[in-house]
Scaffold this motif. Structure first.
Motif, mmCIF file in Angstrom:
data_model
loop_
_atom_site.group_PDB
_atom_site.id
_atom_site.type_symbol
_atom_site.label_atom_id
_atom_site.label_comp_id
_atom_site.label_asym_id
_atom_site.label_seq_id
_atom_site.Cartn_x
_atom_site.Cartn_y
_atom_site.Cartn_z
ATOM 1 N N ALA A 264 0.866 -1.176 0.000
ATOM 2 C CA ALA A 264 0.000 0.000 0.000
ATOM 3 C C ALA A 264 0.902 1.225 0.000
ATOM 4 C CB ALA A 264 -0.889 0.015 1.232
ATOM 5 N N ARG A 265 0.514 2.210 -0.790
ATOM 6 C CA ARG A 265 1.241 3.469 -0.792
ATOM 7 C C ARG A 265 0.231 4.579 -0.543
ATOM 8 N NH1 ARG A 265 5.185 6.330 -5.239
ATOM 9 N NH2 ARG A 265 5.249 8.280 -4.111
ATOM 10 N N VAL A 266 0.506 5.355 0.482
ATOM 11 C CA VAL A 266 -0.342 6.481 0.851
ATOM 12 C C VAL A 266 0.573 7.686 1.006
ATOM 13 C CG1 VAL A 266 -1.944 7.386 2.562
ATOM 14 C CG2 VAL A 266 -1.964 4.951 2.017
ATOM 15 N N GLU A 267 0.368 8.672 0.144
ATOM 16 C CA GLU A 267 1.192 9.880 0.133
ATOM 17 C C GLU A 267 2.673 9.522 0.073
ATOM 18 O OE1 GLU A 267 -0.131 12.621 3.133
ATOM 19 O OE2 GLU A 267 -2.220 12.226 2.652
ATOM 20 N N THR A 268 3.418 9.746 1.153
ATOM 21 C CA THR A 268 4.865 9.504 1.104
ATOM 22 C C THR A 268 5.287 8.220 1.816
ATOM 23 O OG1 THR A 268 5.279 10.792 3.103
ATOM 24 C CG2 THR A 268 5.326 11.971 0.994
ATOM 25 N N MET A 269 4.316 7.379 2.197
ATOM 26 C CA MET A 269 4.647 6.152 2.905
ATOM 27 C C MET A 269 4.314 4.933 2.048
ATOM 28 S SD MET A 269 5.879 7.364 5.675
ATOM 29 C CE MET A 269 6.174 5.836 6.520
ATOM 30 N N ILE B 98 7.174 -7.673 7.288
ATOM 31 C CA ILE B 98 6.646 -6.385 6.843
ATOM 32 C C ILE B 98 7.786 -5.404 6.614
ATOM 33 C CG2 ILE B 98 4.415 -6.666 8.001
ATOM 34 C CD1 ILE B 98 5.425 -4.639 10.094
ATOM 35 N N GLU B 99 7.503 -4.443 5.750
ATOM 36 C CA GLU B 99 8.447 -3.362 5.471
ATOM 37 C C GLU B 99 7.649 -2.072 5.410
ATOM 38 O OE1 GLU B 99 10.547 -4.253 1.802
ATOM 39 O OE2 GLU B 99 10.390 -6.377 2.260
ATOM 40 N N ILE B 100 8.246 -0.988 5.861
ATOM 41 C CA ILE B 100 7.634 0.326 5.700
ATOM 42 C C ILE B 100 8.743 1.317 5.353
ATOM 43 C CG2 ILE B 100 7.688 0.878 8.169
ATOM 44 C CD1 ILE B 100 4.938 2.346 7.605
ATOM 45 N N TYR B 101 8.445 2.157 4.380
ATOM 46 C CA TYR B 101 9.426 3.118 3.891
ATOM 47 C C TYR B 101 8.834 4.514 3.886
ATOM 48 C CZ TYR B 101 11.675 -1.131 2.314
ATOM 49 O OH TYR B 101 12.239 -2.371 2.273
ATOM 50 N N ASP B 102 9.649 5.475 4.274
ATOM 51 C CA ASP B 102 9.303 6.885 4.186
ATOM 52 C C ASP B 102 9.869 7.368 2.853
ATOM 53 O OD1 ASP B 102 9.238 9.657 4.270
ATOM 54 O OD2 ASP B 102 9.897 9.775 6.362
ATOM 55 N N LEU B 103 9.028 7.418 1.825
ATOM 56 C CA LEU B 103 9.492 7.712 0.465
ATOM 57 C C LEU B 103 9.986 9.143 0.292
ATOM 58 C CD1 LEU B 103 6.739 5.771 -1.480
ATOM 59 C CD2 LEU B 103 9.057 5.013 -0.919
ATOM 60 N N LYS B 104 9.565 10.030 1.150
ATOM 61 C CA LYS B 104 10.052 11.413 1.070
ATOM 62 C C LYS B 104 11.529 11.475 1.448
ATOM 63 C CE LYS B 104 9.205 16.064 2.752
ATOM 64 N NZ LYS B 104 8.409 16.913 3.651
ATOM 65 N N ASN B 105 11.900 10.770 2.505
ATOM 66 C CA ASN B 105 13.284 10.783 2.987
ATOM 67 C C ASN B 105 14.124 9.622 2.471
ATOM 68 O OD1 ASN B 105 12.947 13.123 4.654
ATOM 69 N ND2 ASN B 105 11.734 11.835 6.022
ATOM 70 N N ASP B 106 13.473 8.622 1.889
ATOM 71 C CA ASP B 106 14.168 7.415 1.421
ATOM 72 C C ASP B 106 13.511 6.921 0.126
ATOM 73 O OD1 ASP B 106 15.654 5.048 1.250
ATOM 74 O OD2 ASP B 106 14.483 4.018 2.790
ATOM 75 N N PRO B 107 13.630 7.702 -0.965
ATOM 76 C CA PRO B 107 12.930 7.340 -2.205
ATOM 77 C C PRO B 107 13.395 6.024 -2.829
ATOM 78 C CG PRO B 107 14.412 9.191 -2.576
ATOM 79 C CD PRO B 107 14.398 8.927 -1.100
ATOM 80 N N LYS B 108 14.591 5.552 -2.494
ATOM 81 C CA LYS B 108 15.097 4.290 -3.047
ATOM 82 C C LYS B 108 14.730 3.081 -2.175
ATOM 83 C CE LYS B 108 18.943 6.374 -5.512
ATOM 84 N NZ LYS B 108 20.397 6.363 -5.710
ATOM 85 N N GLU B 109 13.968 3.329 -1.113
ATOM 86 C CA GLU B 109 13.515 2.257 -0.216
ATOM 87 C C GLU B 109 14.681 1.417 0.305
ATOM 88 O OE1 GLU B 109 10.362 0.062 -2.135
ATOM 89 O OE2 GLU B 109 9.481 1.902 -2.915
ATOM 90 N N GLU B 110 15.652 2.071 0.865
ATOM 91 C CA GLU B 110 16.842 1.386 1.369
ATOM 92 C C GLU B 110 16.769 1.079 2.868
ATOM 93 O OE1 GLU B 110 20.144 3.021 -1.785
ATOM 94 O OE2 GLU B 110 19.731 4.277 -0.043
ATOM 95 N N THR B 111 15.927 1.807 3.608
ATOM 96 C CA THR B 111 15.858 1.639 5.059
ATOM 97 C C THR B 111 14.455 1.213 5.472
ATOM 98 O OG1 THR B 111 17.519 3.381 5.330
ATOM 99 C CG2 THR B 111 16.256 2.767 7.282
ATOM 100 N N ASN B 112 14.332 -0.041 5.891
ATOM 101 C CA ASN B 112 13.063 -0.568 6.364
ATOM 102 C C ASN B 112 12.826 -0.043 7.782
ATOM 103 O OD1 ASN B 112 10.820 -2.023 7.099
ATOM 104 N ND2 ASN B 112 11.761 -4.031 6.861
ATOM 105 N N LEU B 113 11.730 0.693 7.958
ATOM 106 C CA LEU B 113 11.424 1.315 9.239
ATOM 107 C C LEU B 113 10.428 0.509 10.076
ATOM 108 C CD1 LEU B 113 11.063 4.906 7.767
ATOM 109 C CD2 LEU B 113 13.022 4.007 9.058
#
Length: 114
Positions: free
Chosen positions: A12-17, A27-42
């Motif tokens: 699921a993608r909602v705004e920048t997440m 599970i994986e969650i990415y902050d696309l605003k600060n990590d557009p390449k999805e390198e850090t699973n939060l």
């Protein structure tokens, strides 16, 4: 919002997440605003617990309404053609090509005409 599925992976993608879940429970969650390449699973970051919970609920709600279990990769294995030609097993446990595959159905019709 954007929702997707490929095999036993849903997202699921909602705004920048972006939230990704697998049938294995990973599970994986990415902050696309600060990590557009999805390198850090939060997913294990407590600061993102609310985002993870919201996106998980949103994803489950969406799939509970729109999912078609007859072609869902969540329940059926997928082949190299993705979910267009899932593997379905007959009563004897042998794999068979499903009737909802239009390419396979057209091929069968051609053979019958010969």
């Amino acid at each position: 919002n954007i929702y997707g599925e490929y095999g036993q992976t849903r997202s699921a993608r909602v705004e920048t997440m972006k939230y990704v879940t697998r049938a294995t429970g990973q599970i994986e969650i990415y902050d696309l605003k600060n990590d557009p390449k999805e390198e850090t699973n939060l997913a294990s970051d407590p600061d993102y617990f609310q985002d993870t919970s919201f996106l998980d609920h949103s994803l489950r709600e969406w799939f509970s309404f729109y999912e078609d279990p007859y072609v869902s990769g969540w329940y059926l294995p997928v082949t190299g053609r993705g979910q267009l030609q899932s593997i379905v097993y007959n009563a004897s446990g042998r794999p068979t090509t499903p009737i909802f595959d239009p390419i396979y159905r057209n091929h069968e019709e051609e053979e019958e005409e010969e």
